[in-house]
Design an enzyme around this catalytic site. Structure first.
Site, mmCIF file in Angstrom:
data_model
loop_
_atom_site.group_PDB
_atom_site.id
_atom_site.type_symbol
_atom_site.label_atom_id
_atom_site.label_comp_id
_atom_site.label_asym_id
_atom_site.label_seq_id
_atom_site.Cartn_x
_atom_site.Cartn_y
_atom_site.Cartn_z
ATOM 1 N N GLU A 218 -0.267 -9.331 -0.586
ATOM 2 C CA GLU A 218 -1.805 -9.728 -0.156
ATOM 3 C C GLU A 218 -2.630 -9.654 -1.440
ATOM 4 O O GLU A 218 -3.419 -10.386 -1.762
ATOM 5 C CB GLU A 218 -2.153 -8.497 0.813
ATOM 6 C CG GLU A 218 -1.572 -8.845 2.078
ATOM 7 C CD GLU A 218 -2.248 -7.729 3.313
ATOM 8 O OE1 GLU A 218 -1.958 -6.565 2.652
ATOM 9 O OE2 GLU A 218 -2.507 -7.875 4.203
ATOM 10 N N ALA B 69 0.692 -1.107 -0.086
ATOM 11 C CA ALA B 69 0.121 -0.112 -0.204
ATOM 12 C C ALA B 69 0.947 1.324 0.086
ATOM 13 O O ALA B 69 2.085 1.364 0.269
ATOM 14 C CB ALA B 69 -0.993 -0.041 1.162
ATOM 15 N N GLU C 93 4.846 -4.945 7.142
ATOM 16 C CA GLU C 93 4.163 -4.280 7.783
ATOM 17 C C GLU C 93 4.548 -3.699 9.258
ATOM 18 O O GLU C 93 4.593 -2.519 9.716
ATOM 19 C CB GLU C 93 2.679 -4.221 7.961
ATOM 20 C CG GLU C 93 1.987 -4.366 6.437
ATOM 21 C CD GLU C 93 2.093 -5.580 5.616
ATOM 22 O OE1 GLU C 93 2.981 -6.323 5.765
ATOM 23 O OE2 GLU C 93 1.156 -5.838 4.632
ATOM 24 N N GLY D 127 0.835 -5.128 0.846
ATOM 25 C CA GLY D 127 -0.465 -5.213 0.198
ATOM 26 C C GLY D 127 -0.157 -5.654 -0.930
ATOM 27 O O GLY D 127 -1.178 -6.206 -1.789
HETATM 28 N N1 CO8 Z 1 4.622 3.223 -0.655
HETATM 29 C C1 CO8 Z 1 4.900 4.332 -1.180
HETATM 30 N N2 CO8 Z 1 6.113 4.571 -2.080
HETATM 31 C C2 CO8 Z 1 7.090 3.579 -2.333
HETATM 32 C C3 CO8 Z 1 6.436 2.203 -1.601
HETATM 33 C C4 CO8 Z 1 5.555 2.315 -0.869
HETATM 34 N N3 CO8 Z 1 4.889 0.889 -0.409
HETATM 35 N N4 CO8 Z 1 7.341 1.241 -1.971
HETATM 36 C C5 CO8 Z 1 8.480 1.914 -2.674
HETATM 37 N N5 CO8 Z 1 7.981 3.269 -2.710
HETATM 38 C C6 CO8 Z 1 8.775 4.507 -3.457
HETATM 39 C C7 CO8 Z 1 10.042 4.834 -2.739
HETATM 40 O O1 CO8 Z 1 9.406 5.641 -1.704
HETATM 41 C C8 CO8 Z 1 10.790 5.535 -4.020
HETATM 42 O O2 CO8 Z 1 10.214 6.565 -4.144
HETATM 43 P P1 CO8 Z 1 11.185 7.986 -4.313
HETATM 44 O O3 CO8 Z 1 12.169 7.611 -5.422
HETATM 45 O O4 CO8 Z 1 10.304 9.187 -4.493
HETATM 46 O O5 CO8 Z 1 12.019 7.958 -2.867
HETATM 47 C C9 CO8 Z 1 10.584 4.426 -4.889
HETATM 48 O O6 CO8 Z 1 9.289 3.670 -4.605
HETATM 49 C C10 CO8 Z 1 11.551 3.655 -5.187
HETATM 50 O O7 CO8 Z 1 11.763 2.873 -4.047
HETATM 51 P P2 CO8 Z 1 13.146 2.614 -3.236
HETATM 52 O O8 CO8 Z 1 14.039 3.879 -3.839
HETATM 53 O O9 CO8 Z 1 12.880 2.536 -1.945
HETATM 54 O O10 CO8 Z 1 13.865 1.318 -4.133
HETATM 55 P P3 CO8 Z 1 14.768 0.271 -3.547
HETATM 56 O O11 CO8 Z 1 15.127 -0.580 -4.679
HETATM 57 O O12 CO8 Z 1 15.863 0.736 -2.943
HETATM 58 O O13 CO8 Z 1 13.701 -0.607 -2.225
HETATM 59 C C11 CO8 Z 1 11.972 -1.879 -1.668
HETATM 60 C C12 CO8 Z 1 12.836 -1.340 -2.641
HETATM 61 C C13 CO8 Z 1 12.670 -2.745 -0.781
HETATM 62 C C14 CO8 Z 1 10.807 -2.676 -1.975
HETATM 63 C C15 CO8 Z 1 11.395 -0.598 -0.765
HETATM 64 O O14 CO8 Z 1 10.896 0.574 -1.683
HETATM 65 C C16 CO8 Z 1 10.498 -0.721 0.431
HETATM 66 O O15 CO8 Z 1 10.833 -1.126 1.187
HETATM 67 N N6 CO8 Z 1 9.301 -0.498 0.161
HETATM 68 C C17 CO8 Z 1 8.205 -0.398 1.174
HETATM 69 C C18 CO8 Z 1 7.775 -1.789 1.101
HETATM 70 C C19 CO8 Z 1 6.742 -1.928 2.446
HETATM 71 O O16 CO8 Z 1 6.904 -1.866 3.511
HETATM 72 N N7 CO8 Z 1 5.473 -2.349 1.752
HETATM 73 C C20 CO8 Z 1 4.313 -2.447 3.127
HETATM 74 C C21 CO8 Z 1 3.509 -1.160 2.989
HETATM 75 S S1 CO8 Z 1 2.406 -1.017 4.248
HETATM 76 C C22 CO8 Z 1 0.957 -2.129 3.396
HETATM 77 O O17 CO8 Z 1 1.268 -2.566 2.326
HETATM 78 C C23 CO8 Z 1 -0.282 -2.293 4.270
HETATM 79 C C24 CO8 Z 1 -1.128 -3.377 3.415
HETATM 80 C C25 CO8 Z 1 -2.307 -2.921 3.705
HETATM 81 C C26 CO8 Z 1 -3.723 -3.531 2.822
HETATM 82 C C27 CO8 Z 1 -3.363 -3.243 1.389
HETATM 83 C C28 CO8 Z 1 -4.542 -3.206 0.753
HETATM 84 C C29 CO8 Z 1 -4.238 -4.009 -0.788
#
Ligand code: CO8
Length: 270
Positions: free
Chosen positions: A123, A76, A143, A120
């Site tokens: 999921e 998400a 999460e 998400g």
């Molecule tokens: N939300 C918002 N932005 C994101 C997300 C995210 N989940 N994941 C990545 N991005 C963005 C980054 O902020 C970045 O943006 P910017 O260039 O503007 O800084 C861009 O995508 C590229 O990401 P990274 O630079 O971080 O890329 P890396 O290759 O270094 O890392 C990762 C990749 C490991 C995937 C890393 O981006 C990461 O850890 N992302 C978050 C993963 C996460 O925590 N996911 C869980 C989110 S909470 C959730 O999903 C709750 C679910 C609830 C139900 C949903 C209903 C379907």
């Protein structure tokens, strides 16, 4: 131009997904590359809109959901939801309505997962009926690292798929992920392909399903899904009634006649 019953001249113009129709198969591609397909409201709204249109289109027999080679979806959208509050989450059923459309979907939905399927994103893949993965796919529920927990089925569907110990390890640490081979060995995914072959192979399976009688395909999906909801005796009862009901379809008559006459069936989806 009409493809499989969809008039693409009337197709909505999406900004975060791409849709395409190949015969009786529809493909929805998440296309928000800068945020690794993070599931913001707009993206989910578009996914739901496309799913609903394809589910209601008699020319479509199966739908494929995919992302990019780098990410199916990285969860998400954290930036969008970071300031949300409980009361408004509760009042608006935050994220609830996003995911209800998928569970109402009657046609088979197949996920083709390359790259990250986190939170998400994992999921979303698990809401699909079949998951195929590319060799570099990564499944995880991080999460807990954000001070929250999975909110769209992670604690339930992942546990059904991989068992309690592995699900707990993944969800409680937020850092134990499954690669494609592990996901295959746990049964979370049913096949693994080289990344560049994944979509093509997934579409092949979707086309195979879409060529079967649509009524029996939908009944089979309903029956399998009841295995998660009902006791064994109720599930067997449900299955038997649907099995008996298939004998009211043209496709059952055609399928069995074709077998007896040693020819290929020509299903009419009725
Ligand atoms: N939300 C918002 N932005 C994101 C997300 C995210 N989940 N994941 C990545 N991005 C963005 C980054 O902020 C970045 O943006 P910017 O260039 O503007 O800084 C861009 O995508 C590229 O990401 P990274 O630079 O971080 O890329 P890396 O290759 O270094 O890392 C990762 C990749 C490991 C995937 C890393 O981006 C990461 O850890 N992302 C978050 C993963 C996460 O925590 N996911 C869980 C989110 S909470 C959730 O999903 C709750 C679910 C609830 C139900 C949903 C209903 C379907």
């Amino acid at each position: 131009m009409t493809h499989g019953g969809i008039d693409s001249t009337n197709a909505p113009s999406y900004t975060m997904i791409k849709t395409e129709v190949q015969g009786r198969v529809a493909v929805i591609t998440l296309d928000r590359p800068k945020a690794l397909n993070a599931l913001c409201s707009e993206l989910f709204h578009e996914i739901n809109d496309a799913l609903s249109r394809f589910d209601n289109d008699a020319g479509i027999g199966a739908v494929v959901l995919t992302g990019s080679e780098r990410a199916f979806a990285a969860g998400a959208d954290i930036k969008e939801m970071k300031d949300a509050e409980f009361v408004s989450n509760y009042k608006t059923n935050f994220l609830g309505h996003w995911v209800e459309q998928i569970s109402r979907m009657r046609k088979p939905l197949i996920a083709a997962v390359n790259g990250y399927a986190l939170g998400g994103g994992c999921e979303l893949a698990m809401m699909c009926d079949i998951i195929y993965a590319g060799e570099k796919a990564v499944f995880g529920q991080p999460e807990i690292n954000l001070g929250t927990i999975p909110g769209a089925g992670g604690t339930q569907r992942l546990t059904h798929a991989v068992g309690k110990s592995k699900a707990m390890e993944m969800i409680l640490t937020g850092s134990v992920n499954l690669d494609a081979t592990e996901a295959l060995s746990y049964g979370l995914v049913s096949k693994v392909f080289p990344p560049e072959k994944l979509l093509e192979e997934t579409i092949k399976t979707a086309a195979k399903i879409a060529a079967k009688g649509a009524v029996s395909v939908q009944m089979a999906k309903e029956a399998v899904n009841q295995a998660y909801e009902l006791s064994l005796s109720s599930g067997l009862h449900f299955e038997r009634r649907l099995f008996q009901a298939t004998f009211a379809t043209k496709d059952q008559k055609e399928g069995m006649a074709a077998f007896a006459e040693k020819r290929k069936p020509d299903f009419v989806h009725e």
